[in-house]
Design a protein around this motif. Structure first.
Motif, short mmCIF file in Angstrom:
data_model
loop_
_atom_site.label_atom_id
_atom_site.label_comp_id
_atom_site.label_asym_id
_atom_site.label_seq_id
_atom_site.Cartn_x
_atom_site.Cartn_y
_atom_site.Cartn_z
N LEU A 139 0.83 -1.20 0.00
CA LEU A 139 0.00 0.00 0.00
C LEU A 139 0.86 1.26 0.00
N SER A 140 1.96 1.24 0.77
CA SER A 140 2.87 2.40 0.79
C SER A 140 3.57 2.54 -0.55
N PHE A 141 3.95 1.41 -1.15
CA PHE A 141 4.63 1.45 -2.45
C PHE A 141 3.71 2.05 -3.51
N MET A 142 2.46 1.57 -3.56
CA MET A 142 1.53 2.07 -4.57
C MET A 142 1.18 3.54 -4.32
N GLY A 143 1.14 3.93 -3.04
CA GLY A 143 0.87 5.34 -2.74
C GLY A 143 2.05 6.25 -3.05
N GLY A 144 3.27 5.72 -2.89
CA GLY A 144 4.45 6.54 -3.12
C GLY A 144 4.96 6.53 -4.54
N TRP A 145 4.43 5.63 -5.39
CA TRP A 145 4.94 5.55 -6.76
C TRP A 145 4.68 6.84 -7.54
N GLY A 146 3.51 7.40 -7.38
CA GLY A 146 3.19 8.64 -8.10
C GLY A 146 3.51 9.90 -7.32
N ASP A 147 4.24 9.77 -6.22
CA ASP A 147 4.56 10.94 -5.40
C ASP A 147 5.55 11.85 -6.12
N TYR A 148 5.22 13.12 -6.17
CA TYR A 148 6.13 14.10 -6.78
C TYR A 148 6.67 15.10 -5.75
N THR A 149 6.09 15.11 -4.54
CA THR A 149 6.50 16.11 -3.55
C THR A 149 7.89 15.84 -3.01
N THR A 150 8.29 14.55 -2.95
CA THR A 150 9.64 14.25 -2.43
C THR A 150 10.71 14.90 -3.29
N SER A 151 10.59 14.75 -4.61
CA SER A 151 11.56 15.39 -5.50
C SER A 151 11.37 16.90 -5.53
N LEU A 152 10.14 17.36 -5.42
CA LEU A 152 9.88 18.79 -5.49
C LEU A 152 10.44 19.52 -4.28
N TYR A 153 10.33 18.92 -3.08
CA TYR A 153 10.71 19.60 -1.85
C TYR A 153 12.08 19.17 -1.33
N TRP A 154 12.33 17.84 -1.31
CA TRP A 154 13.49 17.34 -0.58
C TRP A 154 14.62 16.82 -1.47
N LEU A 155 14.31 16.45 -2.71
CA LEU A 155 15.34 15.82 -3.54
C LEU A 155 15.27 16.37 -4.97
N PRO A 156 15.55 17.65 -5.15
CA PRO A 156 15.37 18.26 -6.47
C PRO A 156 16.32 17.73 -7.53
N SER A 157 17.48 17.18 -7.14
CA SER A 157 18.43 16.70 -8.14
C SER A 157 18.17 15.26 -8.56
N LYS A 158 17.19 14.59 -7.96
CA LYS A 158 16.86 13.21 -8.31
C LYS A 158 15.36 13.12 -8.63
N PRO A 159 14.94 13.56 -9.80
CA PRO A 159 13.50 13.57 -10.12
C PRO A 159 12.95 12.16 -10.27
N THR A 160 11.71 12.00 -9.85
CA THR A 160 10.99 10.74 -10.01
C THR A 160 9.99 10.85 -11.16
N LEU A 161 9.34 9.74 -11.48
CA LEU A 161 8.36 9.76 -12.55
C LEU A 161 7.18 10.67 -12.21
N GLY A 162 6.79 10.65 -10.94
CA GLY A 162 5.70 11.53 -10.53
C GLY A 162 6.07 12.99 -10.72
#
Length: 312
Positions: A236-259
């Motif tokens: 459930l955490s994996f499926m919820g975090g797969w589309g997460d874009y806030t981690t890259s937007l706020y905390w990890l700008p140099s490692k963008p995710t698909l979200g």
């Protein structure tokens, strides 16, 4: 006797009317719930069907008939979306271009490792506070409940400063290692603690009589009993975090995710020269891993759900 018989028949008639009203009310309630759930399910399925239809349309066909069926499905939109979906970020080494493959790898790492650590430490904390009584155990349990209740959005500025001072900001390794800080992760802690409390102490006592230590009891006896539920929490955490874009937007700008890539791709569609069908193709590509994950493990997830709660 005749009067008694009349009274009994009247009483039986009243009871039949009450049962009829109750059964009619129950049927009406079930009908209302069925209609509501049906409409709710349709509201969830229709956007997905519309996205699937629109993803195969040309720009002209979408403009003329945005809600109709495509005359011929254009699979080349998926190829175009794959090629156009990239993010350029500024790093200490200069401008770096991340394509779908690189963003997929970042998403896989950030959706897997932090959730594994969080679920493991949550289960460990639940086991310790449920089975061991020591000075401060009640304090830690109540602190966990407080952390679950309190909103965290107001902590964003202070959290940002703390993470920058500790060097965690824009550092993937340290961000992953920080994940166990959330050992009181939502309702997972309370559910796992309740499950541990239901496990008989006889397992622990029998193992300790045979000479097993605390770590042996936990890792070889208790944790395997919790693994199915822990795995559901991870899914459930994996499926919820797969589309997460806030981690890259706020905390990890140099490692963008698909979200994050889709967030930029959608909001800057003009710069990418992306059409609506291509944007929807990008979202469908983003959905594929979580859809496959659910289809593969849906029996396990559903088997652990019972009337809106997890069961052992």
């Amino acid at each position: 006797m005749r009067k008694i018989g009349i009274r009994l028949r009247r009483k039986e008639g009243r009871e039949n009317k009450i049962r009829y009203r109750q059964s009619a009310g129950a049927i009406a309630y079930e009908v209302v719930i069925f209609i509501f759930l049906t409409l709710f399910s349709i509201s969830l399925v229709l956007p997905l069907l519309w996205a699937l239809m629109t993803a195969g349309k040309s720009v002209m066909e979408y403009t003329l008939n945005p809600f109709g069926w495509p005359s011929s499905y254009d699979f080349s939109n998926f190829t175009k979306a794959w090629q156009k979906l990239y993010v350029v970020v500024l790093t200490p080494k200069g401008m770096v271009r991340y394509g779908v493959d690189a963003m997929f790898l970042n998403t896989m790492i950030l959706s897997t490792l932090p959730n594994i650590l969080t679920v493991f430490f949550t289960a460990s904390m639940a086991y310790i506070l449920a089975k061991y009584k020591f000075i401060g155990s009640r304090f830690w349990h109540e602190l966990g409940i407080v952390l679950i209740i309190l909103p965290i959005i107001g902590n964003f500025p202070s959290t940002m400063q703390v993470m920058k001072q500790l060097g965690i900001y824009d550092n993937m390794l340290l961000l992953i290692l920080k994940a166990p800080v959330g050992c009181f992760y939502g309702m997972n802690y309370l559910i796992l603690r309740a499950m541990v409390q239901k496990l008989p102490d006889a397992y622990m006592e029998a193992a300790q009589i045979d000479g097993a230590g605390h770590f042996t009891v936990y890792f070889k006896i208790m944790l395997p009993m919790l693994l199915p539920t822990c795995f559901v929490f991870f899914l459930l955490s994996f499926m919820g975090g797969w589309g997460d874009y806030t981690t890259s937007l706020y905390w990890l700008p140099s490692k963008p995710t698909l979200g994050y890539g889709m967030y930029i791709f959608q909001n800057q569609a003009v710069q990418y020269n992306a059409t609506v069908p291509e944007i929807l193709c990008g979202f469908l590509i983003l959905m594929i891993p979580t859809m496959l994950m659910y289809l593969v493990f849906q029996d396990l997830i559903i088997s652990k759900m019972q009337v809106g709660r997890l069961k052992q």
